[in-house]
Design an enzyme around this catalytic site. Structure first.
Site, PDB file in Angstrom:
ATOM      1  N   VAL A  96       0.873  -1.204  -0.032  1.00 17.39           N
ATOM      2  CA  VAL A  96      -0.073  -0.011   0.107  1.00 17.39           C
ATOM      3  C   VAL A  96       1.006   1.270  -0.263  1.00 17.39           C
ATOM      4  O   VAL A  96       1.717   1.385   0.655  1.00 17.39           O
ATOM      5  CB  VAL A  96      -0.900   0.021   1.151  1.00 17.39           C
ATOM      6  CG1 VAL A  96      -1.677   1.490   1.186  1.00 17.39           C
ATOM      7  CG2 VAL A  96      -1.805  -1.204   0.977  1.00 17.39           C
ATOM      8  N   GLY A  97       0.492   1.923  -1.050  1.00 18.37           N
ATOM      9  CA  GLY A  97       1.455   3.274  -1.193  1.00 18.37           C
ATOM     10  C   GLY A  97       1.120   4.453  -0.401  1.00 18.37           C
ATOM     11  O   GLY A  97       0.064   4.306   0.290  1.00 18.37           O
ATOM     12  N   SER A 124       5.482  -0.865  -0.875  1.00 17.63           N
ATOM     13  CA  SER A 124       5.194  -0.224  -2.266  1.00 17.63           C
ATOM     14  C   SER A 124       6.196   0.579  -2.911  1.00 17.63           C
ATOM     15  O   SER A 124       6.945   1.158  -2.134  1.00 17.63           O
ATOM     16  CB  SER A 124       3.936   0.601  -2.393  1.00 17.63           C
ATOM     17  OG  SER A 124       3.851   1.271  -3.256  1.00 17.63           O
ATOM     18  N   GLN A 146       7.497  -4.190  -3.691  1.00 14.48           N
ATOM     19  CA  GLN A 146       6.408  -4.323  -4.800  1.00 14.48           C
ATOM     20  C   GLN A 146       6.877  -3.381  -5.739  1.00 14.48           C
ATOM     21  O   GLN A 146       7.166  -2.018  -5.655  1.00 14.48           O
ATOM     22  CB  GLN A 146       5.062  -3.870  -4.274  1.00 14.48           C
ATOM     23  CG  GLN A 146       4.038  -3.805  -5.580  1.00 14.48           C
ATOM     24  CD  GLN A 146       4.166  -2.283  -6.172  1.00 14.48           C
ATOM     25  OE1 GLN A 146       4.030  -1.210  -5.345  1.00 14.48           O
ATOM     26  NE2 GLN A 146       3.679  -2.071  -7.124  1.00 14.48           N
ATOM     27  N   TYR A 148       6.581  -0.865  -9.403  1.00  9.18           N
ATOM     28  CA  TYR A 148       5.830  -0.431 -10.425  1.00  9.18           C
ATOM     29  C   TYR A 148       6.907   0.036 -11.534  1.00  9.18           C
ATOM     30  O   TYR A 148       8.195   0.373 -11.153  1.00  9.18           O
ATOM     31  CB  TYR A 148       5.207   0.780  -9.976  1.00  9.18           C
ATOM     32  CG  TYR A 148       3.788   0.732  -9.411  1.00  9.18           C
ATOM     33  CD1 TYR A 148       2.823  -0.193 -10.029  1.00  9.18           C
ATOM     34  CD2 TYR A 148       3.206   1.360  -8.156  1.00  9.18           C
ATOM     35  CE1 TYR A 148       1.714  -0.362  -9.443  1.00  9.18           C
ATOM     36  CE2 TYR A 148       2.127   0.967  -7.685  1.00  9.18           C
ATOM     37  CZ  TYR A 148       1.025   0.330  -8.296  1.00  9.18           C
ATOM     38  OH  TYR A 148      -0.001  -0.023  -7.782  1.00  9.18           O
ATOM     39  N   THR A 174       3.611  -5.367  -9.983  1.00  9.01           N
ATOM     40  CA  THR A 174       1.998  -4.940 -10.060  1.00  9.01           C
ATOM     41  C   THR A 174       1.619  -4.659 -11.685  1.00  9.01           C
ATOM     42  O   THR A 174       2.388  -4.107 -12.325  1.00  9.01           O
ATOM     43  CB  THR A 174       1.394  -3.975  -9.232  1.00  9.01           C
ATOM     44  OG1 THR A 174       1.907  -4.257  -7.999  1.00  9.01           O
ATOM     45  CG2 THR A 174       0.343  -3.699  -9.378  1.00  9.01           C
ATOM     46  N   SER A 275      -5.605 -10.683  -7.763  1.00  5.83           N
ATOM     47  CA  SER A 275      -6.006  -9.325  -6.657  1.00  5.83           C
ATOM     48  C   SER A 275      -6.855  -8.604  -7.935  1.00  5.83           C
ATOM     49  O   SER A 275      -6.318  -8.543  -9.093  1.00  5.83           O
ATOM     50  CB  SER A 275      -4.699  -8.890  -6.294  1.00  5.83           C
ATOM     51  OG  SER A 275      -5.149  -7.501  -6.072  1.00  5.83           O
ATOM     52  N   HIS A 277      -6.840  -5.100  -7.279  1.00  5.94           N
ATOM     53  CA  HIS A 277      -6.394  -4.000  -6.401  1.00  5.94           C
ATOM     54  C   HIS A 277      -7.340  -3.543  -5.580  1.00  5.94           C
ATOM     55  O   HIS A 277      -7.365  -2.329  -5.679  1.00  5.94           O
ATOM     56  CB  HIS A 277      -6.080  -3.162  -7.569  1.00  5.94           C
ATOM     57  CG  HIS A 277      -4.580  -2.154  -7.375  1.00  5.94           C
ATOM     58  ND1 HIS A 277      -3.610  -2.413  -7.676  1.00  5.94           N
ATOM     59  CD2 HIS A 277      -4.792  -1.074  -6.708  1.00  5.94           C
ATOM     60  CE1 HIS A 277      -2.721  -1.459  -7.379  1.00  5.94           C
ATOM     61  NE2 HIS A 277      -3.132  -0.397  -6.509  1.00  5.94           N
ATOM     62  N   ASP A 308      -5.561 -11.246  -2.387  1.00 11.68           N
ATOM     63  CA  ASP A 308      -5.992 -10.103  -1.906  1.00 11.68           C
ATOM     64  C   ASP A 308      -7.093  -9.636  -2.403  1.00 11.68           C
ATOM     65  O   ASP A 308      -7.589 -10.087  -3.272  1.00 11.68           O
ATOM     66  CB  ASP A 308      -4.934  -9.166  -1.582  1.00 11.68           C
ATOM     67  CG  ASP A 308      -4.528  -8.215  -2.788  1.00 11.68           C
ATOM     68  OD1 ASP A 308      -5.498  -8.002  -3.696  1.00 11.68           O
ATOM     69  OD2 ASP A 308      -3.306  -7.621  -2.779  1.00 11.68           O
ATOM     70  N   SER A 309      -7.770  -8.634  -1.784  1.00 18.76           N
ATOM     71  CA  SER A 309      -8.813  -7.836  -2.155  1.00 18.76           C
ATOM     72  C   SER A 309     -10.209  -8.182  -1.504  1.00 18.76           C
ATOM     73  O   SER A 309     -10.934  -9.387  -1.816  1.00 18.76           O
ATOM     74  CB  SER A 309      -9.203  -7.826  -3.702  1.00 18.76           C
ATOM     75  OG  SER A 309      -8.102  -7.225  -4.466  1.00 18.76           O
ATOM     76  N   GLY A 310     -10.585  -7.514  -0.405  1.00 24.65           N
ATOM     77  CA  GLY A 310     -11.814  -7.929   0.388  1.00 24.65           C
ATOM     78  C   GLY A 310     -11.686  -8.992   1.465  1.00 24.65           C
ATOM     79  O   GLY A 310     -12.523  -9.274   2.113  1.00 24.65           O
TER      80      GLY A 310
HETATM   81  C1  LIG Z   1      -4.283   3.163  -0.243  1.00 24.27           C
HETATM   82  C2  LIG Z   1      -3.990   2.311  -1.228  1.00 24.27           C
HETATM   83  C3  LIG Z   1      -2.769   2.219  -1.865  1.00 24.27           C
HETATM   84  C4  LIG Z   1      -2.488   1.160  -2.602  1.00 24.27           C
HETATM   85  N1  LIG Z   1      -1.182   1.297  -3.196  1.00 24.27           N
HETATM   86  C5  LIG Z   1      -0.749   0.071  -3.981  1.00 24.27           C
HETATM   87  C6  LIG Z   1       0.598   0.062  -4.364  1.00 24.27           C
HETATM   88  O1  LIG Z   1       1.237   1.066  -4.313  1.00 24.27           O
HETATM   89  N2  LIG Z   1       0.953  -1.046  -5.160  1.00 24.27           N
HETATM   90  C7  LIG Z   1      -0.011  -2.072  -5.249  1.00 24.27           C
HETATM   91  O2  LIG Z   1       0.432  -3.054  -6.011  1.00 24.27           O
HETATM   92  N3  LIG Z   1      -1.036  -2.044  -4.666  1.00 24.27           N
HETATM   93  C8  LIG Z   1      -1.556  -1.112  -3.999  1.00 24.27           C
HETATM   94  N4  LIG Z   1      -2.795  -1.112  -3.453  1.00 24.27           N
HETATM   95  C9  LIG Z   1      -3.605  -2.418  -3.653  1.00 24.27           C
HETATM   96  C10 LIG Z   1      -3.160  -3.116  -2.513  1.00 24.27           C
HETATM   97  O3  LIG Z   1      -1.932  -3.832  -2.632  1.00 24.27           O
HETATM   98  C11 LIG Z   1      -4.178  -4.698  -2.334  1.00 24.27           C
HETATM   99  O4  LIG Z   1      -4.415  -5.183  -3.674  1.00 24.27           O
HETATM  100  C12 LIG Z   1      -5.505  -4.063  -1.974  1.00 24.27           C
HETATM  101  O5  LIG Z   1      -5.808  -3.155  -1.061  1.00 24.27           O
HETATM  102  C13 LIG Z   1      -6.301  -5.232  -1.585  1.00 24.27           C
HETATM  103  O6  LIG Z   1      -7.461  -5.043  -1.251  1.00 24.27           O
HETATM  104  P1  LIG Z   1      -8.187  -4.635   0.138  1.00 24.27           P
HETATM  105  O7  LIG Z   1      -7.988  -3.355   0.585  1.00 24.27           O
HETATM  106  O8  LIG Z   1      -9.668  -4.999  -0.057  1.00 24.27           O
HETATM  107  O9  LIG Z   1      -7.384  -5.664   1.212  1.00 24.27           O
HETATM  108  C14 LIG Z   1      -3.313  -0.077  -2.581  1.00 24.27           C
HETATM  109  C15 LIG Z   1      -4.307  -0.150  -1.903  1.00 24.27           C
HETATM  110  C16 LIG Z   1      -4.666   1.082  -1.210  1.00 24.27           C
HETATM  111  C17 LIG Z   1      -5.976   1.004  -0.324  1.00 24.27           C
HETATM  112  O1  LIG Z   2      -3.500   4.025  -5.225  1.00 25.85           O
HETATM  113  C1  LIG Z   2      -3.149   3.041  -5.584  1.00 25.85           C
HETATM  114  O2  LIG Z   2      -3.935   2.095  -5.361  1.00 25.85           O
HETATM  115  C2  LIG Z   2      -1.841   2.623  -6.036  1.00 25.85           C
HETATM  116  O3  LIG Z   2      -1.606   1.378  -6.517  1.00 25.85           O
HETATM  117  C3  LIG Z   2      -1.053   3.701  -6.857  1.00 25.85           C
HETATM  118  C4  LIG Z   2      -0.766   3.627  -8.207  1.00 25.85           C
HETATM  119  C5  LIG Z   2       0.101   4.535  -8.520  1.00 25.85           C
HETATM  120  C6  LIG Z   2       0.498   5.911  -7.907  1.00 25.85           C
HETATM  121  C7  LIG Z   2       0.178   5.829  -6.619  1.00 25.85           C
HETATM  122  C8  LIG Z   2      -0.903   4.871  -6.005  1.00 25.85           C
END
Ligand SMILES: Cc1cc2nc3c(=O)[nH]c(=O)nc-3n(C[C@H](O)[C@H](O)[C@H](O)COP(=O)(O)O)c2cc1C
Ligand SMILES: O=C(O)C(=O)c1ccccc1
Length: 381
Positions: A96-97, A124, A146, A148, A174, A275, A277, A308-310
């Protein structure tokens, strides 16, 4: 082995001195009251009309289990093995970024919690703190990076190499975020953490990135990140080249189609994260749990499959593991814990999930993670 007989896992939470939200809905409500609309909306929301955000939850709600009893569940083994290393729980921290949005200590606090709880931490690319600082503050945590992709590919290779040098043990590429999803809440709130500079942690000290900037002003950093973070050219050749250039296991995150899982294996990928996302990318996509069974089928045990996700409660984790996931990653719940109480809040959230999972495994009549695959699951149609 974990004893389920030590103390009651539920009643320890009934302690008036330190009440803490017990479930995701309570957690989200508490954070909504504490945070400003912009950052809260950024973290909470899904893309478009949030169909996928709802699909994620609905997918878990469709499954019910038929438990078995009289199996002696006083001792359960919740450990898993990934890339030859044993972890005491089947949880991971999803990447999570920009964690400074939630708490000033950001990723440092989360990584310390990960170290404490022995839960692998996936940092992230767009984190607020540099990966070297995270490595220093959580030296014994299992850390994955992770990645990008970058428009300037050399930046991506540079970050992957830095992660390897700093002791990170895997690279998670990702693949579902080559550009941002259509996030209406952020437009409504006129909020972009990228534009505010929350994502600079790994860029500020990257030699390839900084050499590409005209000067070291705040604006140049932000523009540089924006120019590199979106990368619609990403393709399988990039994946193969990354694989050639790195000594670490490479996972692909964001896989939903079984054909992509097959291609991942053909291209030498070491693991998959199923996932969508957290519903933040393409809206209208299937719930991530609904994508899992077909992927588990084609992967057929060749490489680990993480979901992941949910995953918002222990019972969700149980269902994913029963459907063949090797581990589950947690996103928003830990961010909310971070927003409420920093490192301690992260620990409380993850401990709650783990305690509920332990209760659930035992009450379902299983004694290990692999044993969950024998559980009888019924799906509503
Ligand atoms: C605020 C936020 C920022 C995220 N940033 C990234 C990221 O930088 N890289 C990435 O691969 N996934 C990112 N994700 C996705 C998470 O890795 C993950 O797939 C997702 O939050 C899972 O779902 P959940 O929030 O329902 O558990 C982000 C998710 C959130 C909520
Ligand atoms: O917000 C996000 O979910 C995320 O993965 C992201 C991707 C690129 C830049 C900043 C955040």
């Amino acid at each position: 082995m974990t004893k389920t007989t030590h103390s009651d896992l539920l009643l320890k939470n009934i302690n008036a001195q330190a009440p803490f939200p017990i479930c995701f809905a309570d957690l989200e409500k508490a954070v909504a009251e504490k945070m400003e609309a912009g950052p809260f909306g950024y973290i909470r929301s899904g893309a478009g009309g949030e169909q996928t955000l709802r699909n994620n939850r609905a997918a878990f709600e469709k499954y019910s289990i038929t438990p078995r009893f009289l199996q002696d569940v006083s001792s359960i083994d919740t450990s898993i093995e990934l890339f030859g290393k044993v972890h005491p729980t089947p949880f991971l921290f999803a990447p999570v970024g920009m964690n400074k949005m939630a708490h000033d200590e950001g990723e440092l606090a989360v990584a310390r919690a990960a170290d404490q709880l022995k839960i692998p931490y996936i940092q992230s690319t767009v984190s607020s703190y540099a990966l070297e600082d995270v490595a220093q503050t959580a030296p014994t945590a299992t850390k994955w990076f992770q990645l990008y992709w970058s428009t300037n590919e050399e930046i991506a290779y540079s970050m992957a190499a830095r992660a390897e040098a700093a002791g990170f043990e895997a690279i998670v590429l990702t693949v579902d975020t080559v550009m941002l999803g259509w996030r209406e809440e952020d437009v409504r709130n006129q909020f972009s953490p990228l534009k505010l500079g929350y994502a600079r942690g790994n860029y500020m000290n990257d030699p390839v990135f900084t050499a590409s900037l005209p000067d070291d002003s705040f604006e140049s950093y932000v523009q540089g990140v924006l120019q590199n973070i979106f990368h619609p050219t990403l393709n399988w050749e990039n994946v193969r080249e990354l694989k050639r250039r790195s000594n670490l296991p490479i996972l692909l995150k964001g896989i939903l189609h079984p054909e992509d899982a097959k291609l991942a294996i053909e291209n030498g990928i070491d693991g998959i994260i199923v996932s969508n996302h957290g519903g933040r990318q393409l809206d209208g996509v299937i719930g991530s749990l609904d994508a899992l069974p077909n992927i588990v089928k084609v992967v057929n045990g060749q490489i680990p499959v993480i979901l992941d996700s949910g995953v918002y409660r222990g019972m969700d984790a149980l269902k994913a593991l029963a459907l063949g996931a090797d581990a589950v990653a947690i996103g928003r719940p830990f961010v909310y814990g971070l927003a409420l109480e920093g490192q301690q809040g992260v620990e409380k959230v993850m401990t709650n999930l783990y305690d509920e999972l332990k209760v659930s495994i035992a009450l379902a009549g299983a004694t290990s993670i692999k044993g969950l695959r024998d559980i009888t699951l019924l799906k509503d149609v």
